[in-house]
Motif scaffolding. Structure first.
Motif, PDB file in Angstrom:
ATOM      1  N   ILE A   1       0.866  -1.181   0.000  1.00  0.00           N
ATOM      2  CA  ILE A   1       0.000   0.000   0.000  1.00  0.00           C
ATOM      3  C   ILE A   1       0.907   1.237   0.000  1.00  0.00           C
ATOM      4  N   TYR A   2       0.742   2.090  -1.016  1.00  0.00           N
ATOM      5  CA  TYR A   2       1.627   3.240  -1.155  1.00  0.00           C
ATOM      6  C   TYR A   2       1.125   4.442  -0.356  1.00  0.00           C
ATOM      7  N   HIS A   3       2.057   5.254   0.115  1.00  0.00           N
ATOM      8  CA  HIS A   3       1.731   6.510   0.814  1.00  0.00           C
ATOM      9  C   HIS A   3       0.955   6.301   2.101  1.00  0.00           C
ATOM     10  N   GLY A   4       1.239   5.248   2.802  1.00  0.00           N
ATOM     11  CA  GLY A   4       0.662   5.057   4.130  1.00  0.00           C
ATOM     12  C   GLY A   4      -0.852   4.982   4.122  1.00  0.00           C
ATOM     13  N   TYR A   5      -1.433   5.494   5.175  1.00  0.00           N
ATOM     14  CA  TYR A   5      -2.889   5.417   5.306  1.00  0.00           C
ATOM     15  C   TYR A   5      -3.595   6.142   4.152  1.00  0.00           C
TER      16      TYR A   5
ATOM     17  N   GLY B   1      -6.786   3.907  -2.440  1.00  0.00           N
ATOM     18  CA  GLY B   1      -6.660   2.673  -3.211  1.00  0.00           C
ATOM     19  C   GLY B   1      -5.361   2.537  -3.980  1.00  0.00           C
ATOM     20  N   GLU B   2      -4.270   3.120  -3.441  1.00  0.00           N
ATOM     21  CA  GLU B   2      -2.963   2.954  -4.115  1.00  0.00           C
ATOM     22  C   GLU B   2      -2.337   1.644  -3.648  1.00  0.00           C
ATOM     23  N   ILE B   3      -2.825   0.555  -4.187  1.00  0.00           N
ATOM     24  CA  ILE B   3      -2.498  -0.769  -3.667  1.00  0.00           C
ATOM     25  C   ILE B   3      -2.048  -1.669  -4.817  1.00  0.00           C
ATOM     26  N   GLU B   4      -1.010  -2.476  -4.545  1.00  0.00           N
ATOM     27  CA  GLU B   4      -0.422  -3.289  -5.612  1.00  0.00           C
ATOM     28  C   GLU B   4      -0.049  -4.661  -5.069  1.00  0.00           C
ATOM     29  N   THR B   5      -0.328  -5.692  -5.826  1.00  0.00           N
ATOM     30  CA  THR B   5       0.083  -7.031  -5.406  1.00  0.00           C
ATOM     31  C   THR B   5       1.607  -7.128  -5.436  1.00  0.00           C
ATOM     32  N   PHE B   6       2.185  -7.667  -4.362  1.00  0.00           N
ATOM     33  CA  PHE B   6       3.645  -7.766  -4.259  1.00  0.00           C
ATOM     34  C   PHE B   6       4.086  -9.206  -4.462  1.00  0.00           C
TER      35      PHE B   6
ATOM     36  N   PHE C   1     -11.107   1.174   5.405  1.00  0.00           N
ATOM     37  CA  PHE C   1     -11.465  -0.217   5.698  1.00  0.00           C
ATOM     38  C   PHE C   1     -12.222  -0.840   4.521  1.00  0.00           C
ATOM     39  N   GLU C   2     -13.075  -0.051   3.918  1.00  0.00           N
ATOM     40  CA  GLU C   2     -13.813  -0.579   2.759  1.00  0.00           C
ATOM     41  C   GLU C   2     -12.861  -0.917   1.614  1.00  0.00           C
ATOM     42  N   ASN C   3     -11.854  -0.070   1.427  1.00  0.00           N
ATOM     43  CA  ASN C   3     -10.860  -0.390   0.390  1.00  0.00           C
ATOM     44  C   ASN C   3     -10.118  -1.685   0.713  1.00  0.00           C
TER      45      ASN C   3
ATOM     46  N   ARG D   1     -12.383  -4.499  -0.207  1.00  0.00           N
ATOM     47  CA  ARG D   1     -12.452  -4.638  -1.660  1.00  0.00           C
ATOM     48  C   ARG D   1     -11.199  -5.358  -2.195  1.00  0.00           C
ATOM     49  N   GLU D   2     -10.052  -5.042  -1.577  1.00  0.00           N
ATOM     50  CA  GLU D   2      -8.795  -5.663  -2.009  1.00  0.00           C
ATOM     51  C   GLU D   2      -8.558  -7.007  -1.327  1.00  0.00           C
ATOM     52  N   HIS D   3      -9.525  -7.439  -0.509  1.00  0.00           N
ATOM     53  CA  HIS D   3      -9.400  -8.716   0.211  1.00  0.00           C
ATOM     54  C   HIS D   3      -8.191  -8.763   1.128  1.00  0.00           C
ATOM     55  N   ILE D   4      -7.805  -7.616   1.667  1.00  0.00           N
ATOM     56  CA  ILE D   4      -6.717  -7.588   2.643  1.00  0.00           C
ATOM     57  C   ILE D   4      -7.302  -7.928   4.015  1.00  0.00           C
TER      58      ILE D   4
END
Lengths: 326, 326, 326, 326
Positions: free
Chosen positions: D40-44, D50-55, D89-91, D94-97
């Protein structure tokens, strides 16, 4: 204070970064507490030859950041004989040195133990060795600096390893103890560490490396503790090349750069605290102990315990290396 | 602009610090001037295998400080054959690469020269080698960094050398050119430099060292260029030990750490200016030249001149070393 | 040799890395050539106060790698008066010092010029200043080290700048000359350099920065030469914040860390060669000249020329910064 | 494993060296144990946007040695509102984290605590801050590197301080905790440390400095923790100058260089071990704890305890500084 007026200080065995910070701390703490201080050059040899000088606060000005030891160090065969030690003791008496602080590794502390036993006067040891192979203390003066020196060297080699996609065996110090190789491997993200505490078969190593290449890692680095048993990095590389001629293998032996350099903050702080504790030990009437640190507390460790060859490594780190090189 | 729309860039041969700064400068100067840019991975081998990627300004963000080369490098036997080079050229055409910038040492530029001659298209070379052994340029990309890496390593070894009063032979790179050994010796205050350009007898060396010890210098350090003729540091040490067994001799081979590390300011600035000049050269219609620097001015040097094996060292420095080690 | 038997040496003004390497080279070259050498502490002030010591080869052992100056430096108001200089000259005569080597910046060399004119004896200057603002020489002792110190500091700040995506103004030394800011900007891939030689409007700067952010660069770094005119980094940041409150601006003033540190290889080699040349100059009968280097050749520059405030920067680099920050 | 399939990871607040080593360890340990990993980029803020990327394992290749954080960091006002956290939290859903690893300082962990309390899912914190001001852990990721950075900067300043015989006030980070100033002073042999935990009167300070000068020490260095109460180094210097105008006082504010740089071995090893422990914590069903280290053992510390503002400094070191600056 038990009739102690003058403290002698020497460094012995292989030099280690932080020895100067320790010399400074011992000298100034002793002076602050009213002792006279004498610096003894070239370790036990200087005690034999009378290479002894009165130390004032200026003698240790601006040395905290210097690698090596301003007191020099040497190995003395003569001191290993009863006659040699008698000569050394007589010089101490002539110089009115009542107590001794010895900074060095296991050989130096073993010598101190014998010396103290024969002539019944207080010696306090400080663990000065990059190998971290003294028992009863979590860490030794010089270890953190050597670990960082290794890390910086391996970082440089990784630049070129990644550019060429090669397999590197890098030999580090630690003939009897794998601390430098094991923690160096963690710190550099190396693919494996070959250490004296754990036998490694070439097959295991090759499998590990093959896994790495299969996962298309761009380079593989293995840290190897120097060893007469495995032949060190060179011996290992030979065997891997023989069995897996398809690998492009390179070897680097870091060698003497590991002993030198300006000490890290951790080593300077450790050496300073331990140097202060050495003088405290003498004031408290301690004798024939090494200053150690456990759970960040300074303690006194009997020489016999300190030089026992059984300091355990953290075996969990082997699994850590394996997991993190996926 | 002679119909050139797309510039390819590759690094070849041994990697050198500053190659990334050069890649960045070539890429951005080309983009700024309206060219398309393609990065070719693994040197000539990638040209053969089609490991080619379009480069945008982001591809070279935040790489100026990195050692190694993001384009990787490799040696390619296939490219040394006419068929291989034909294959490479066909790939270039398929990718619409009209001109090539090659960053590397003498072998890489010799390859570039042959390639350009066969297929008649513009290649511009940049001197990327830590050895500084390319003619027609005062210095090469990577040389200043390697010199500083050597210096820092020798500074560390001197800490321990002085603590023990020993004689050290330290081997540095430079099989054909003594720049690193000679200037490294000046920079570290070493007692001697053994370089390929000047034959040194063991007797001379021993005399020099004996003078040092007679003057009670606390340590002696000799920098030795790697060499099959002299056997490098190891060979030399053997011979000295044989003839003068009284010396306590130690050997360190610096090895691959010399290639890596974050480039120095001088190397980053040189690589940046040369990278910009490479694109200027293409714009000006230059072809088959290496960018060089002479008296701080950027020049174009024909490949044939650049790879000539006759770059002179500054022989006055030999006398300087001798005078200053009194 | 014109009746010169004893050479005095002093460092003056702001200290610069490499001064010790120069002191070592002057001392040993002079001793090698049969001169007596006297070290003068605290610059001209020490000449006035008689803080003078005979130097042997051991006095300069193991100092080549040290920052600062073992001879210390100071500013002396008294030496700026005719009476003060007379006193200084009488001390020189009492100490039998026949010639003087002065290592320092423009103020120090201006003082040397006046001193030499009044009392008619040989003074040779060495350009020791991190600012590189002496004319007639391509570079000065200490400049390369300071440039690398700045680069390493900016590299560190870029780590955090990129993590936070911020705009940083970083102030470096160079009140009268933009060499450090300009070349520092090239070496660190900064987005702009604000230097005394070129007026910069806040609007231009803001445009440049906006371009950067528009291109979604992750951080922007501007190097600013200290200046009473612009107010340096702090003054500039204020104005940018006033007109563009949307930017998250940070300021760092590198300050005194730029003067210290172990000298780089280039500075040690330069200082060594120049130190040797200073003694050669005295032997050749030169007087009232500064040793300079041009196109890698050592030359003698009259003091009057050296202290002229007109050393040109390489203006092409401004365009290079602009192109490469796309 | 409690139905956890995917672990999210973010860095928050001020960046600290070693964050990348922690990201690498969390990612690879999680992948090794069969989890999916999302960066997750840029912290909270990135969680909100939604700046999220599979690693994958490659995402963290060759980052162990880099300063800063590849995941970037930011401060988010929106996340401080209940609506913001709901959005975050909703994000995540959505990302199944299913679980979160947060690397940061006290503010970041306080946010984590609140977030976890509201939405009842596992968060594990890692102490990432150069200030070492988190309770329940002996040390934090980044502290050792910052301490060494400070030490190297002060070493440089001492070169110039000694050359000029001046009094330097050097400001370091640590608004609420004096660890950097206190241990930095020990490591550099400074004459005093001004820290928030201990009130210092100007008179005391002046006495100390006068003692130093009386003993003809060649320079005095005081490390000062940044502070709104004392005004930091600048405020202190002003008051000393007012009352003791005879001192030549200089101020340097180290600033943002303290956050950057390649992490030390200790920080890389700590970050690696803690990163591994964070994944273990999730596997073991721990939630809302920070990983800490005590006596070299990894432990879990409730957030509420970790962010308590009461971590004690080692007050003995104040006496050590005093004794050793004689």
């Amino acid at each position: 204070m038990l009739g102690i007026n003058c403290i002698g200080i020497l460094t012995s065995g292989g030099d280690a970064p932080g020895m100067n910070a320790a010399i400074r701390a011992v000298t100034r703490t002793a002076l602050y507490n009213g002792f006279e201080v004498k610096g003894i050059y070239h370790g036990y040899r200087g005690l034999l030859n009378g290479e002894i000088e009165t130390f004032r606060t200026e003698n240790v000005s601006n040395i905290i950041q210097l690698g090596g030891t301003i007191l020099k160090t040497a190995r003395s065969k003569e001191f290993q004989t009863p006659e040699g030690r008698r000569q050394a003791f007589e010089n101490m008496q002539r110089e009115h040195i009542d107590a001794l602080v010895v900074i060095g590794g296991d050989g130096s502390l073993a010598g101190a133990r014998e010396f103290a036993a024969e002539f019944n006067f207080p010696i306090v040891g400080l663990p000065g060795t990059i190998d971290n192979d003294l028992s009863g203390t979590d860490t030794t003066i010089g270890y953190d600096t050597a670990l960082n020196t290794i890390m910086e060297a391996v970082d440089k080699i990784r630049d070129t390893a990644m550019s060429h996609e090669r397999l590197f065996f890098i030999e580090v110090m630690g003939r009897n103890a794998g601390f430098l190789a094991l923690n160096g491997a963690i710190a550099t993200g190396a693919e494996a560490a070959i250490i004296p505490e754990i036998a490694t078969e070439v097959d295991q190593l090759a499998e590990l490396i093959q896994n790495g290449f299969r996962k298309s890692k761009s380079s593989s680095i293995v840290l190897v503790a120097e060893s007469e048993v495995t032949g060190g990095a060179m011996g290992l590389a030979e065997r891997v090349k023989q069995e897996y001629p398809e690998y492009e293998v390179r070897v680097t032996i870091l060698g003497h750069i590991q002993r030198g350099g300006s000490p890290t903050a951790a080593d300077r702080i450790l050496a300073t605290r331990m140097g202060e504790a050495a003088v405290d030990a003498i004031i408290e009437g301690q004798r024939n102990v090494m200053v150690g640190i456990q759970d960040d507390k300074l303690i006194y460790v009997p020489f016999s315990k300190a030089i026992r060859d059984d300091k355990p490594i953290n075996r969990d780190l082997i699994q850590t290396i394996k997991m993190l090189s996926i």
